[in-house]
Design a protein around this motif. Structure first.
Motif, PDB file in Angstrom:
ATOM      1  N   THR A   1      40.148  30.735  40.663  1.00  0.00           N
ATOM      2  CA  THR A   1      39.988  31.270  39.308  1.00  0.00           C
ATOM      3  C   THR A   1      39.867  32.780  39.397  1.00  0.00           C
ATOM      4  N   PHE A   2      40.620  33.478  38.557  1.00  0.00           N
ATOM      5  CA  PHE A   2      40.518  34.934  38.443  1.00  0.00           C
ATOM      6  C   PHE A   2      40.299  35.298  36.992  1.00  0.00           C
ATOM      7  N   SER A   3      39.298  36.151  36.745  1.00  0.00           N
ATOM      8  CA  SER A   3      39.030  36.670  35.401  1.00  0.00           C
ATOM      9  C   SER A   3      38.979  38.189  35.475  1.00  0.00           C
ATOM     10  N   GLY A   4      39.817  38.851  34.696  1.00  0.00           N
ATOM     11  CA  GLY A   4      39.885  40.307  34.726  1.00  0.00           C
ATOM     12  C   GLY A   4      39.733  40.919  33.356  1.00  0.00           C
ATOM     13  N   ASP A   5      39.017  42.030  33.296  1.00  0.00           N
ATOM     14  CA  ASP A   5      38.819  42.789  32.059  1.00  0.00           C
ATOM     15  C   ASP A   5      39.098  44.249  32.397  1.00  0.00           C
ATOM     16  N   ARG A   6      40.249  44.760  31.909  1.00  0.00           N
ATOM     17  CA  ARG A   6      40.660  46.120  32.252  1.00  0.00           C
ATOM     18  C   ARG A   6      40.955  46.937  31.010  1.00  0.00           C
ATOM     19  N   ASP A   7      40.436  48.159  30.996  1.00  0.00           N
ATOM     20  CA  ASP A   7      40.977  49.146  30.064  1.00  0.00           C
ATOM     21  C   ASP A   7      42.271  49.668  30.667  1.00  0.00           C
ATOM     22  N   PHE A   8      43.259  49.949  29.820  1.00  0.00           N
ATOM     23  CA  PHE A   8      44.546  50.432  30.321  1.00  0.00           C
ATOM     24  C   PHE A   8      44.592  51.953  30.260  1.00  0.00           C
ATOM     25  N   SER A   9      44.830  52.565  31.424  1.00  0.00           N
ATOM     26  CA  SER A   9      44.878  54.020  31.518  1.00  0.00           C
ATOM     27  C   SER A   9      45.993  54.600  30.655  1.00  0.00           C
ATOM     28  N   GLY A  10      45.756  55.812  30.189  1.00  0.00           N
ATOM     29  CA  GLY A  10      46.797  56.548  29.489  1.00  0.00           C
ATOM     30  C   GLY A  10      47.695  57.273  30.474  1.00  0.00           C
ATOM     31  N   THR A  11      48.435  58.240  29.974  1.00  0.00           N
ATOM     32  CA  THR A  11      49.328  59.042  30.809  1.00  0.00           C
ATOM     33  C   THR A  11      48.928  60.508  30.712  1.00  0.00           C
ATOM     34  N   LEU A  12      49.643  61.351  31.439  1.00  0.00           N
ATOM     35  CA  LEU A  12      49.373  62.792  31.370  1.00  0.00           C
ATOM     36  C   LEU A  12      49.651  63.352  29.986  1.00  0.00           C
ATOM     37  N   THR A  13      50.512  62.668  29.240  1.00  0.00           N
ATOM     38  CA  THR A  13      50.916  63.191  27.927  1.00  0.00           C
ATOM     39  C   THR A  13      50.281  62.457  26.753  1.00  0.00           C
TER      40      THR A  13
ATOM     41  N   GLU B   1      43.419  51.189  25.075  1.00  0.00           N
ATOM     42  CA  GLU B   1      43.838  49.794  25.157  1.00  0.00           C
ATOM     43  C   GLU B   1      42.924  49.006  26.100  1.00  0.00           C
ATOM     44  N   ASN B   2      42.961  47.688  25.931  1.00  0.00           N
ATOM     45  CA  ASN B   2      42.216  46.789  26.813  1.00  0.00           C
ATOM     46  C   ASN B   2      43.047  45.537  27.055  1.00  0.00           C
ATOM     47  N   TYR B   3      42.919  44.990  28.268  1.00  0.00           N
ATOM     48  CA  TYR B   3      43.712  43.828  28.661  1.00  0.00           C
ATOM     49  C   TYR B   3      42.806  42.861  29.414  1.00  0.00           C
ATOM     50  N   ARG B   4      42.806  41.601  28.986  1.00  0.00           N
ATOM     51  CA  ARG B   4      41.973  40.593  29.626  1.00  0.00           C
ATOM     52  C   ARG B   4      42.851  39.419  30.049  1.00  0.00           C
ATOM     53  N   ASP B   5      42.780  39.091  31.326  1.00  0.00           N
ATOM     54  CA  ASP B   5      43.596  37.981  31.814  1.00  0.00           C
ATOM     55  C   ASP B   5      42.724  36.960  32.537  1.00  0.00           C
ATOM     56  N   LEU B   6      43.197  35.714  32.474  1.00  0.00           N
ATOM     57  CA  LEU B   6      42.488  34.591  33.074  1.00  0.00           C
ATOM     58  C   LEU B   6      43.508  33.682  33.741  1.00  0.00           C
ATOM     59  N   ASN B   7      43.251  33.341  34.999  1.00  0.00           N
ATOM     60  CA  ASN B   7      44.132  32.437  35.738  1.00  0.00           C
ATOM     61  C   ASN B   7      43.310  31.342  36.405  1.00  0.00           C
ATOM     62  N   HIS B   8      43.753  30.095  36.227  1.00  0.00           N
ATOM     63  CA  HIS B   8      43.173  28.956  36.940  1.00  0.00           C
ATOM     64  C   HIS B   8      44.288  28.291  37.747  1.00  0.00           C
ATOM     65  N   ARG B   9      43.995  27.963  38.995  1.00  0.00           N
ATOM     66  CA  ARG B   9      44.962  27.248  39.835  1.00  0.00           C
ATOM     67  C   ARG B   9      44.215  26.139  40.564  1.00  0.00           C
ATOM     68  N   SER B  10      44.684  24.899  40.408  1.00  0.00           N
ATOM     69  CA  SER B  10      44.056  23.756  41.066  1.00  0.00           C
ATOM     70  C   SER B  10      45.128  22.901  41.718  1.00  0.00           C
ATOM     71  N   LEU B  11      44.823  22.386  42.904  1.00  0.00           N
ATOM     72  CA  LEU B  11      45.801  21.620  43.671  1.00  0.00           C
ATOM     73  C   LEU B  11      45.080  20.586  44.521  1.00  0.00           C
ATOM     74  N   ILE B  12      45.608  19.371  44.540  1.00  0.00           N
ATOM     75  CA  ILE B  12      45.102  18.324  45.420  1.00  0.00           C
ATOM     76  C   ILE B  12      46.258  17.836  46.282  1.00  0.00           C
ATOM     77  N   GLU B  13      46.007  17.670  47.580  1.00  0.00           N
ATOM     78  CA  GLU B  13      47.062  17.303  48.521  1.00  0.00           C
ATOM     79  C   GLU B  13      46.592  16.155  49.404  1.00  0.00           C
ATOM     80  N   LEU B  14      47.356  15.086  49.429  1.00  0.00           N
ATOM     81  CA  LEU B  14      47.086  13.939  50.299  1.00  0.00           C
ATOM     82  C   LEU B  14      48.167  13.875  51.361  1.00  0.00           C
ATOM     83  N   SER B  15      47.758  13.886  52.630  1.00  0.00           N
ATOM     84  CA  SER B  15      48.705  13.847  53.745  1.00  0.00           C
ATOM     85  C   SER B  15      48.529  12.558  54.531  1.00  0.00           C
TER      86      SER B  15
END
Length: 614
Positions: free
Chosen positions: A239-251, A256-270
């Motif tokens: 699981t990743f949770s991010g909260d970022r303000d977005f930088s401007g430029t020289l000009t 701005e603000n950007y919030r992202d969320l990722n979940h990854r789940s996996l089960i493996e039977l061998s």
């Protein structure tokens, strides 16, 4: 090839394997617990670099920081810690695949991975596989593939690691890893929290990066059980949770603000016996973003995607021949502010073949075909071989056909001035690579030359009505040369390691013969580490050539040279607890540089770190 044909083809393959599956042989448990065994058997003609966990601890807080100094990938960052996209061998961000424990995790919305949302310190290893890999890893594996692999270490007891650090721009990091490996059980959990005001100076001005703060939380959890002499089950989660303000430029400043969320789940039977390994994987991937154009307000746009997947992998060893059949199924659905409910279903069949013809020569053939609900997927193949000329000198050759699928944004985007295009075609890439490695005592040299041609490159451009949409507009070519050097020396209480790589890259629009945007012709990096008793000093060097910022090559960013310096001291153990105190200086030369136009990167900065192992 229709779904029914794919299904019948692999039923026949599995039946063949079952008939011969009783031959004598030995299956090593180490292979069964690998998260990606395809890399072991079917990448022998490819250039591969493994970045182990000790290097990960010393290479910053993100996958961008790690790979910038440990691979020949060029990264474009919209300011430090902001969106980071890769250019691998002159290709674009959608043509680099990121694979988590054998599963392609490139965004279904954008087709790429933001390398600043991946925290490498919790993984057993990070592998950089150069060149085409779409047969094995799917869409986007054109320039190369970055693999994030979790390790299952049975019988290694209880191990813990706590890392705390603080540095410039009020940057703090806390990372804790604990694992317990018994005879038939393994458990691991890793937690990372990274936060920074990120208000570095814009060198040459009186301004700072005023809207660049970020706060990130990452969790990795893995559990494994040896059920019997022939069965192993493994569970992975991230699981990743991010909260970022977005930088401007020289000009232009930004709020701005950007919030992202990722979940990854996996089960493996061998399941395995003397000569076969069968794996069944079932997983779920979830991605979501929220973009706030003004962080002082609650209005935002969003996008999200869910992926449900199943994978059946059957490998059979017949003397010197290795056969592997894989069936994949995925169902993906997405929605967002600018995407109406969209869905994609696909099934794919993959056949991998490797033959150790002698102690000196091996070759392989890999095939893949997909049936997809919303576009026509091309038939893919790869050929590889390696020949040991002498005990120290090895030649390798590989050729492949690869692809990149249209994303949900490319197909289904809706907006006032932009529109998806259901007629857009997948990109198709052809490539060939020749390599040579020479090992002489403690020195290793490598040389790789490659050529890539891509048809139907997808770009967003305005149509005749002025509406921006995805189009197949370009055919492009890349070719290049890569030189590698490794040297290790050890004498009594001293040890020295020096690793370097130079990359020459041409990436051309076939119509204009102009170099593509943000592709440096020349890139040189070097890492040196010296240990004397309890002291360890390290130095990272990077020369990045100039890059063009306009399609007519009229404007460019200048080249730059960076250096980072690190010093660690291993304190005496206290009750079997190990302490490592470290200091790091980034951008040692206080260089004013940009890797995206008008977005400066940090000035010289410092970091103190304490690692505790028990």
């Amino acid at each position: 090839m229709e779904k029914k044909q794919i299904f019948l083809f692999f039923i026949g393959l599995l039946a063949f394997a079952q008939v011969f599956g009783q031959s004598d042989g030995v299956i090593v448990l180490d292979e069964v617990v690998l998260s990606d065994a395809k890399l072991l058997h079917f990448s022998k003609g490819a250039k591969i670099r493994v970045v182990n966990d000790s290097i990960q601890q010393k290479s910053g807080s993100s996958l961008t920081d790690l790979l910038r100094y440990n691979s020949n990938i060029y990264f474009k960052e919209n300011g430090y810690g902001m969106v980071s996209s890769a250019s691998f061998r002159g290709t674009n961000a959608q043509q680099t695949a990121v694979v988590w424990n054998g599963i392609n995790i490139n965004s279904q919305l954008t087709g790429q991975t933001d390398f600043n949302t991946l925290i490498p310190g919790n993984y057993g290893d990070v592998v950089v596989r150069s060149g085409g890999g779409s047969v094995q890893y799917g869409s986007g594996a054109v320039g190369g593939t970055v693999l994030l692999n979790d390790s299952f270490k049975f019988n290694e007891g209880w191990r813990n690691s706590l890392e705390t650090s603080y540095g410039s721009f009020n940057t703090s990091k806390l990372a804790f890893n604990t694992s317990l490996g018994k005879e038939k059980t393994f458990f691991h959990i890793g937690i990372n929290h990274i936060a920074s005001d990120n208000d570095y100076k814009y060198l040459g001005t009186n301004r700072r990066n005023e809207n660049g703060a970020y706060d990130q939380l990452n969790l990795n959890a893995n559990v494994g059980f040896i059920l019997s002499d022939q069965k192993v089950i493994k569970l992975y989660h991230n699981t990743f949770s991010g909260d970022r303000d977005f930088s401007g430029t020289l000009t232009a400043p930004a709020d701005e603000n950007y919030r992202d969320l990722n979940h990854r789940s996996l089960i493996e039977l061998s399941s395995f016996n003397e000569r076969k390994i069968a794996r069944l994987k079932v997983g779920h991937l979830y991605e979501r973003y929220r973009y706030f154009p003004n962080k002082q307000r609650e209005e935002f746009s969003f996008g999200q995607a869910n992926t449900v997947l199943a994978n059946y992998d059957y490998k059979y060893q017949l003397n010197k021949i290795t056969l592997n059949g894989i069936i994949d199924f995925s169902s993906i659905w997405a929605k967002g502010t600018s995407i109406e409910n969209a869905q994609r279903n696909f099934v794919s069949g993959t056949f991998l073949f490797s033959h150790e013809l002698s102690d000196k020569f091996n070759y392989g053939l890999n095939l893949r075909q997909e049936a997809v609900s919303d576009y026509q997927s091309p038939f893919l193949f790869s050929l590889s071989s390696s020949y040991k000329v002498t005990g120290n000198n090895t030649l390798s050759l590989n050729a492949s056909k690869n692809y990149r699928v249209p994303t949900f944004n490319d197909l289904y985007w809706t907006g006032a001035a932009a529109s998806g295009n259901l007629e857009v075609l997948p990109e198709t890439s052809w490539q060939v690579e020749l390599g040579q490695t020479i090992q002489v005592k403690n020195i290793a040299l490598s040389l790789n030359a490659y050529s890539i041609t891509t048809d139907n490159l997808i770009q967003w451009r305005p149509n005749t009505q002025g509406i921006w949409m995805a189009m197949n507009v370009q055919d492009v070519s890349q070719y290049g040369l890569e030189l590698g050097f490794d040297w290790k020396w050890k004498w009594e209480d001293q040890e020295l390691a020096w690793e370097s790589e130079y990359a020459f890259t041409k990436s051309l629009d076939n119509a204009t013969k102009n170099q593509l945007l943000y592709v440096p012709e020349h890139l040189l990096r070097s890492n040196v580490a010296y240990q004397f008793k309890k002291w360890v000093a390290s130095y990272q060097f990077l020369y990045n050539g100039s890059v063009y910022t306009t399609t007519d090559n009229s404007d460019s960013l200048p080249s730059y040279t960076l250096g980072n310096l690190g010093l660690d001291y291993h304190l005496s153990d206290i009750s079997k607890i190990k302490f490592i105190l470290g200091m790091r200086v980034n951008n040692l030369y206080n260089k004013n540089y940009q890797n995206v136009a008008y977005r400066p990167m940090p000035n010289r900065n410092f970091q103190l770190q304490l690692i505790t192992k028990f």
